[in-house]
Design a protein around this motif. Structure first.
Motif, PDB file in Angstrom:
ATOM      1  N   ALA A   1      11.496  -1.018   6.874  1.00 25.32           N
ATOM      2  CA  ALA A   1      11.915  -1.726   8.032  1.00 25.32           C
ATOM      3  C   ALA A   1      11.149  -1.827   9.039  1.00 25.32           C
ATOM      4  N   GLU A   2      10.564  -0.469   9.473  1.00 21.80           N
ATOM      5  CA  GLU A   2       9.670  -0.315  10.614  1.00 21.80           C
ATOM      6  C   GLU A   2       8.365  -1.062  10.459  1.00 21.80           C
ATOM      7  N   ILE A   3       7.933  -1.040   9.172  1.00 20.04           N
ATOM      8  CA  ILE A   3       6.579  -2.012   8.849  1.00 20.04           C
ATOM      9  C   ILE A   3       6.575  -3.333   9.003  1.00 20.04           C
ATOM     10  N   VAL A   4       7.885  -3.655   8.313  1.00 23.01           N
ATOM     11  CA  VAL A   4       8.468  -5.328   8.650  1.00 23.01           C
ATOM     12  C   VAL A   4       8.604  -5.653  10.155  1.00 23.01           C
ATOM     13  N   ASN A   5       9.359  -4.945  10.793  1.00 24.83           N
ATOM     14  CA  ASN A   5      10.103  -5.186  11.879  1.00 24.83           C
ATOM     15  C   ASN A   5       9.859  -4.086  13.111  1.00 24.83           C
ATOM     16  N   PRO A   6       8.563  -3.757  13.333  1.00 21.15           N
ATOM     17  CA  PRO A   6       8.149  -2.554  14.018  1.00 21.15           C
ATOM     18  C   PRO A   6       8.684  -2.271  15.362  1.00 21.15           C
TER      19      PRO A   6
ATOM     20  N   SER B   1       0.643  -1.058  -0.100  1.00 21.23           N
ATOM     21  CA  SER B   1       0.110  -0.112   0.019  1.00 21.23           C
ATOM     22  C   SER B   1       0.770   1.331  -0.020  1.00 21.23           C
ATOM     23  N   ASN B   2       2.221   1.091   0.018  1.00 25.97           N
ATOM     24  CA  ASN B   2       3.002   2.354   0.144  1.00 25.97           C
ATOM     25  C   ASN B   2       3.901   1.910  -1.137  1.00 25.97           C
ATOM     26  N   GLU B   3       4.966   3.090  -1.169  1.00 23.56           N
ATOM     27  CA  GLU B   3       6.011   3.102  -2.150  1.00 23.56           C
ATOM     28  C   GLU B   3       7.318   3.295  -1.721  1.00 23.56           C
ATOM     29  N   PHE B   4       8.355   2.498  -1.910  1.00 23.44           N
ATOM     30  CA  PHE B   4       9.551   2.563  -1.329  1.00 23.44           C
ATOM     31  C   PHE B   4      10.933   2.699  -2.514  1.00 23.44           C
ATOM     32  N   ASP B   5      11.770   3.536  -1.901  1.00 26.92           N
ATOM     33  CA  ASP B   5      13.052   3.098  -2.897  1.00 26.92           C
ATOM     34  C   ASP B   5      14.240   3.186  -1.910  1.00 26.92           C
ATOM     35  N   GLU B   6      15.329   3.132  -2.333  1.00 27.47           N
ATOM     36  CA  GLU B   6      16.382   2.637  -1.524  1.00 27.47           C
ATOM     37  C   GLU B   6      16.613   3.762  -0.366  1.00 27.47           C
ATOM     38  N   GLU B   7      16.201   4.802  -0.303  1.00 26.14           N
ATOM     39  CA  GLU B   7      16.302   5.981   0.534  1.00 26.14           C
ATOM     40  C   GLU B   7      15.214   5.827   1.549  1.00 26.14           C
ATOM     41  N   SER B   8      14.127   5.194   1.540  1.00 27.58           N
ATOM     42  CA  SER B   8      13.162   4.964   2.382  1.00 27.58           C
ATOM     43  C   SER B   8      13.091   3.674   2.977  1.00 27.58           C
TER      44      SER B   8
ATOM     45  N   LYS C   1      21.332 -20.897   6.967  1.00 30.13           N
ATOM     46  CA  LYS C   1      20.656 -21.933   6.649  1.00 30.13           C
ATOM     47  C   LYS C   1      21.421 -23.149   7.479  1.00 30.13           C
ATOM     48  N   PHE C   2      20.744 -24.022   7.877  1.00 30.65           N
ATOM     49  CA  PHE C   2      21.193 -24.928   8.698  1.00 30.65           C
ATOM     50  C   PHE C   2      22.315 -25.691   8.269  1.00 30.65           C
ATOM     51  N   GLY C   3      23.187 -25.492   9.321  1.00 32.09           N
ATOM     52  CA  GLY C   3      24.670 -26.155   8.727  1.00 32.09           C
ATOM     53  C   GLY C   3      25.664 -25.128   8.158  1.00 32.09           C
ATOM     54  N   ASP C   4      25.227 -24.039   8.027  1.00 36.61           N
ATOM     55  CA  ASP C   4      25.972 -22.998   7.154  1.00 36.61           C
ATOM     56  C   ASP C   4      26.399 -21.929   8.095  1.00 36.61           C
ATOM     57  N   THR C   5      27.038 -21.103   7.649  1.00 37.07           N
ATOM     58  CA  THR C   5      27.312 -19.875   8.415  1.00 37.07           C
ATOM     59  C   THR C   5      26.398 -18.849   7.862  1.00 37.07           C
ATOM     60  N   PRO C   6      25.922 -18.056   8.872  1.00 34.51           N
ATOM     61  CA  PRO C   6      25.244 -16.744   8.801  1.00 34.51           C
ATOM     62  C   PRO C   6      25.469 -15.913   7.499  1.00 34.51           C
ATOM     63  N   LYS C   7      24.568 -15.229   7.079  1.00 32.47           N
ATOM     64  CA  LYS C   7      24.845 -14.237   5.861  1.00 32.47           C
ATOM     65  C   LYS C   7      24.015 -13.059   6.335  1.00 32.47           C
ATOM     66  N   ASN C   8      24.631 -11.753   6.282  1.00 36.06           N
ATOM     67  CA  ASN C   8      23.949 -10.623   6.205  1.00 36.06           C
ATOM     68  C   ASN C   8      23.263 -10.168   5.185  1.00 36.06           C
ATOM     69  N   MET C   9      22.255  -9.700   5.045  1.00 38.24           N
ATOM     70  CA  MET C   9      21.348  -9.120   3.999  1.00 38.24           C
ATOM     71  C   MET C   9      20.537  -7.630   4.316  1.00 38.24           C
ATOM     72  N   SER C  10      21.035  -6.820   3.450  1.00 42.16           N
ATOM     73  CA  SER C  10      20.533  -5.292   3.726  1.00 42.16           C
ATOM     74  C   SER C  10      18.982  -5.264   3.614  1.00 42.16           C
ATOM     75  N   TRP C  11      18.291  -4.570   4.107  1.00 45.78           N
ATOM     76  CA  TRP C  11      16.874  -4.295   4.049  1.00 45.78           C
ATOM     77  C   TRP C  11      16.601  -4.052   2.266  1.00 45.78           C
ATOM     78  N   TRP C  12      17.532  -3.257   1.692  1.00 42.69           N
ATOM     79  CA  TRP C  12      17.179  -3.064   0.447  1.00 42.69           C
ATOM     80  C   TRP C  12      17.185  -4.309  -0.491  1.00 42.69           C
ATOM     81  N   GLU C  13      18.177  -5.295  -0.111  1.00 41.19           N
ATOM     82  CA  GLU C  13      18.166  -6.483  -0.741  1.00 41.19           C
ATOM     83  C   GLU C  13      17.013  -7.304  -0.345  1.00 41.19           C
TER      84      GLU C  13
END
Length: 434
Positions: free
Chosen positions: A173-178, A161-168, A202-214
């Motif tokens: 993130a606040e909507i997904v993870n309030p 219901s909203n529009e987002f770009d990399e700057e927003s 992933k089970f048995g693997d090392t953690p990986k970081n992801m940005s909110w943009w990704e």
């Protein structure tokens, strides 16, 4: 009491002083562990006729063997070079309870933990590591994110219901993870969300970081074809069928979806601090229909395991007939006053250690070996729970919430974070439940 106007510099200095004091408490655990390890390594306890470090610590300082072992493990795992009296810089913002819970995590998994993470988040990660999950549920990151939104219908519809770009992305993130932190487990994956990043293991693997943009880009690749604003979820998953509230979803979250102001007044809302969904069942779901007689009430009379408001007898019913106590009376006798650790005070530290819920040395190796524990439902908002406390206990409770990382000093300048903290569901001890 007269209050003085505080400048921004005064405020910054006060926060820095508080941070240093909290770090000092954690450093004291590292220093105690360092001293015990030196005594053990050099067998200095034999000078006083003791046969072991455990016997020495028990007789001289009243420390149980498990506590002594934990002190030494904390020093070994978190001190600079693994053998010093100084905490490594990357751990200075974590609470003592978090450091203890992390002892059995692999080094690679520890980078998933930030100060916002709860103890239950860490326990859930350890449980995830112990049991191989079923394949075919979420076998890649894309399926994991799709499953997350399948179980969070309102969030998906609000996002579209909203529009987002990399700057927003902060707004996204606040909507997904309030609340600023939550976790989600599905299939082969365990995901933790913070304000600044998403980290996925992933089970048995090392953690990986992801940005909110990704994260946002992956989400769009899944749902853009079915985008329909507030009907996106229905359009993608089909119809209006929602995840059943009492159906186990495998999700484990540390924050609830934002609720309306009207909902805030309801005691029977879904629990929080690890439970976003209402899989544990809310009071509202079990509420009798209007006009229902008392024979439709829950037959349970166990006041110690059910503190839901809807289970209380009507006010005009004689107490001698029901034998039940009010919510406040049920809470008061069982309320545990949090204790503040004092620097270099082994007896005080030992007292708190003996009350700790999680003792690593006694933790069962598998889920099947875990003893059955009482299930205490989250039954009220934190604000309602705080209204039951005396001024002294309220002060202790707020201090413990800060010490455990649930309420950070930096949160106090963000009204929404304070409101979310007050709205979180807790049990009769003031603890958020999974």
């Amino acid at each position: 009491m007269e209050y003085m106007q505080m400048t921004l510099d005064d405020w910054a200095q006060m926060k820095q002083k508080l941070r240093q004091e909290l770090i000092g408490v954690k450093q004291s655990f590292v220093r105690i562990g360092y001293a015990l390890r030196q005594i053990d390594d050099q067998r200095l306890y034999e000078n006083d006729g003791y046969k072991s470090i455990a016997e020495f610590a028990k007789a001289e300082y009243g420390l149980e063997a498990s506590t002594t072992s934990r002190f030494m493990s904390i020093n070994r795992e978190y001190s600079i070079d693994g053998y010093s009296e100084h905490l490594r810089p990357e751990y200075t913002d974590l609470g003592r309870s978090q450091l203890e819970e992390m002892l059995k995590l692999p080094d690679s998994d520890r980078q998933m933990i930030q100060p916002e993470a709860s103890r239950e988040d860490i326990r859930e990660l350890k449980r995830f590591n112990k049991t191989e999950p079923a394949a075919g549920v979420a076998d890649d990151t894309s399926q994991l994110i799709e499953k997350f939104f399948e179980e969070n219908k309102d969030i998906l519809n609000e996002v579209y219901s909203n529009e987002f770009d990399e700057e927003s992305m902060s707004r996204f993130a606040e909507i997904v993870n309030p609340a600023g932190n939550r976790s989600f487990k599905k299939g082969l994956y365990f995901m933790m969300m913070y304000e600044n990043r998403v980290t996925i293991k992933k089970f048995g693997d090392t953690p990986k970081n992801m940005s909110w943009w990704e994260f946002y880009q992956v989400m769009r690749s899944i749902f853009d074809e079915d985008a329909a604003g507030t009907r996106t979820w229905q359009n993608h998953f089909g119809g209006d069928n929602e995840v059943q509230e009492n159906e186990p979803t495998g999700e484990h979250t540390t924050a609830e979806t934002p609720e309306s102001e009207d909902d805030n007044a309801a005691v029977g809302e879904a629990g929080t601090d690890e439970v976003e969904e209402t899989e544990s069942g809310s009071v509202a779901d079990n509420e009798p229909a209007p006009g229902a007689g008392e024979e439709q009430k829950d037959d349970s009379t166990d006041g110690d395991t059910d503190c839901r408001e809807d289970n209380r007898e009507p006010a005009d019913r004689p107490e001698e007939q029901t034998g039940e106590k009010s919510l406040g009376e049920q809470i008061a006798p069982a309320q545990k006053s949090p204790q503040i650790l004092e620097k270099s005070e082994p007896e005080s530290i030992e007292k708190e250690e003996n009350e700790a819920q999680s003792i690593e040395e006694n933790e069962p190796e598998t889920e099947d070996e875990k003893p059955e524990t009482e299930v205490i439902e989250a039954c009220m908002t934190r604000r309602e729970y705080m209204n039951t406390l005396t001024v002294a206990k309220l002060a202790d409770y707020i201090a413990e919430e800060h010490h455990s990382g649930h309420l950070l000093a930096s949160d106090l300048i963000f009204p929404e974070k304070i409101r979310q903290w007050l709205r979180d569901k807790v049990d009769r001890y003031g603890e958020a439940q999974s």
